[in-house]
Design a protein around this motif. Structure first.
Motif, PDB file in Angstrom:
ATOM      1  N   LYS A  33       1.062  10.236  -6.324  1.00 53.07           N
ATOM      2  CA  LYS A  33       2.007  11.105  -5.636  1.00 53.07           C
ATOM      3  C   LYS A  33       3.382  10.459  -5.650  1.00 53.07           C
ATOM      4  O   LYS A  33       3.562   9.346  -5.132  1.00 53.07           O
ATOM      5  N   TYR A  35       7.471  11.253  -4.717  1.00 54.13           N
ATOM      6  CA  TYR A  35       8.431  12.128  -4.047  1.00 54.13           C
ATOM      7  C   TYR A  35       9.785  12.019  -4.737  1.00 54.13           C
ATOM      8  O   TYR A  35      10.200  10.914  -5.141  1.00 54.13           O
ATOM      9  N   SER A  38      12.531   8.960  -4.662  1.00 55.58           N
ATOM     10  CA  SER A  38      11.901   7.708  -4.243  1.00 55.58           C
ATOM     11  C   SER A  38      11.619   6.847  -5.466  1.00 55.58           C
ATOM     12  O   SER A  38      11.058   7.319  -6.460  1.00 55.58           O
ATOM     13  N   THR A  68      -1.349  10.020   3.092  1.00 55.55           N
ATOM     14  CA  THR A  68      -0.993  10.823   1.923  1.00 55.55           C
ATOM     15  C   THR A  68      -2.193  10.973   0.995  1.00 55.55           C
ATOM     16  O   THR A  68      -2.475  12.072   0.499  1.00 55.55           O
ATOM     17  N   THR A  80       0.971  14.580  -7.599  1.00 53.00           N
ATOM     18  CA  THR A  80       1.867  14.702  -8.748  1.00 53.00           C
ATOM     19  C   THR A  80       1.066  14.706 -10.038  1.00 53.00           C
ATOM     20  O   THR A  80       1.360  15.452 -10.975  1.00 53.00           O
TER      21      THR A  80
END
Length: 404
Positions: A33, A35, A38, A68, A80
């Motif tokens: 994952k 973001y 980031s 998460t 992702t």
């Protein structure tokens, strides 16, 4: 890549009763994952298998990505990249809402709808699934009883009328309402006092003995992880799996210094967390009396025994209070005589829980079994003898290794 797998255990589906449905295996393969904006991924290339019908604990420091990771299982957070499968089915192939209705979710402070009654909160997901009103009502009553809340007392209450521990019980009941094979729990007991927290942990273990769900449980408390987990995944930054093993193996052989830091000092004392009250002999010597008995009858019982105290049991055979012989002459009812129990343990409790309860009670502690019914008492000598036995076994093992 972090790669931790194991073969799936053979877990047969449950019998006729809906509540006996077993859990489903969960596999995460190269799950990441990221973001936007980031530099580092929140979760980086995680691969692991969560066995069906087991409790797996994700433990790690704040911000390491454990929540998460868990939320990607029910797609509250979309990965992702990578693949997550539940019972062999790719979660990305399912409608997110339908997926979440098949996965129970319990969070800290319960997250109950404040304008719904307890019954309405528990019945939310069954209602979305189109269950008829009678089936929902029956399921609500079944679950309230399962989590130890009196149906008539709590069914029509609102969350604001419940204690923190009662709210968490309702939260667990709501998560189990549609009988999902998977239950996700995000620090569900983190906001309650230590005694209530221990009781809720015991209740979860009792429920798991009956239901055999697949439970993914997030915590930052390593002691809680050792108590509850069939397996523990110790996570580092970006959910890197530092060690994934049984609590016994992690306590005995931490994989590195970071894991050893989680284990902390007193690892030998933590061995008491691996032993349950059900593993030791309980005593049946306490004088037990029903709350409906007369104080005069109890005085006679105590006079004919070598005890000064009697343990008062309620109408469902659950321990409620201690009463001393000197309290009885002026007592009119056992419901108010003596003093309420400050603490007790269940057969699911650890010996460390029992030791702490003894310090609170100042002596022997009542033990409860299924549905909170009295099972006996546990004494300090029993815990001391167990510690001594563990020490002797460790010394014997150490001597054997030196000889080799």
């Amino acid at each position: 890549m972090t790669d931790v797998t194991e073969s799936q255990e053979s877990v047969q589906p449950g019998g006729a009763a809906e509540s006996t449905t077993t859990g489903a295996e969960i596999t995460l393969t190269n799950v990441t994952k990221r973001y936007p904006g980031s530099k580092n991924p929140a979760v980086d290339d995680v691969t692991m298998t969560i066995p069906a019908g087991k409790i797996v604990i994700l433990v790690g420091p704040s911000g390491c990505g454990k929540t998460t990771t868990m939320r990607m299982i029910n797609r509250l957070i979309e990965p992702t990249s990578g693949t997550i499968r539940i019972d062999g089915e790719d979660t990305q192939s399912l409608n997110p809402d339908k997926l979440r209705r098949k996965i129970g979710y319990a969070i800290q402070q319960a997250g109950l709808f404040p304008h719904f009654t307890v019954a309405q909160n528990i019945g939310v997901v069954p209602g979305l699934l189109g269950w008829d009103k009678k089936k929902i009502a029956d399921r609500v009553d079944e679950l309230l009883d399962l989590v130890g809340l009196d149906v008539d007392t709590f069914r029509n209450r609102y969350p604001r009328q419940l204690s923190g521990g009662q709210q968490q019980r309702v939260g667990v009941a709501r998560a189990l309402a549609a009988d999902p094979p998977v239950l996700l729990m995000d620090e569900p007991f983190g906001a309650v006092d230590p005694i209530t927290r221990g009781n809720l942990q015991d209740e979860l273990l009792r429920l798991q003995d009956e239901l055999h769900k697949t439970i993914v449980f997030v915590t930052h408390d390593f002691d809680e992880a050792v108590k509850l987990g069939d397996k523990i995944a110790v996570l580092g930054n970006s959910s890197k799996i530092l060690q994934y093993d049984t609590p016994e193996a992690i306590l005995a052989n931490p994989a590195d210094d970071t894991v050893a830091g989680f284990v902390g000092a007193g690892a030998s004392l933590k061995q008491l967390t691996l032993l349950r009250v059900r593993d030791v002999e309980l005593r049946q010597e306490a004088v037990t009396v029903s709350v409906d008995e007369s104080p005069a009858a109890v005085r006679e019982k105590l006079a004919n025994s070598r005890h000064l105290y009697a343990l008062v049991l309620d109408r469902r055979n659950r321990p409620s209070r201690w009463v001393h012989a000197r309290d009885l002459p002026r007592a009119t009812s056992l419901a108010t005589a003596g003093k309420p129990l400050r603490d007790m343990v269940s057969t699911q409790s650890t010996l460390q829980d029992a030791l702490e309860a003894m310090l609170a009670e100042g002596g022997a502690v009542p033990v409860t079994g299924p549905q909170g019914q009295y099972a006996g008492t546990i004494h300090l000598e029993t815990v001391i003898d167990t510690i001594q036995t563990l020490r002797e076994e460790r010394n014997d093992d150490g001597a054997a290794q030196e000889e080799q």
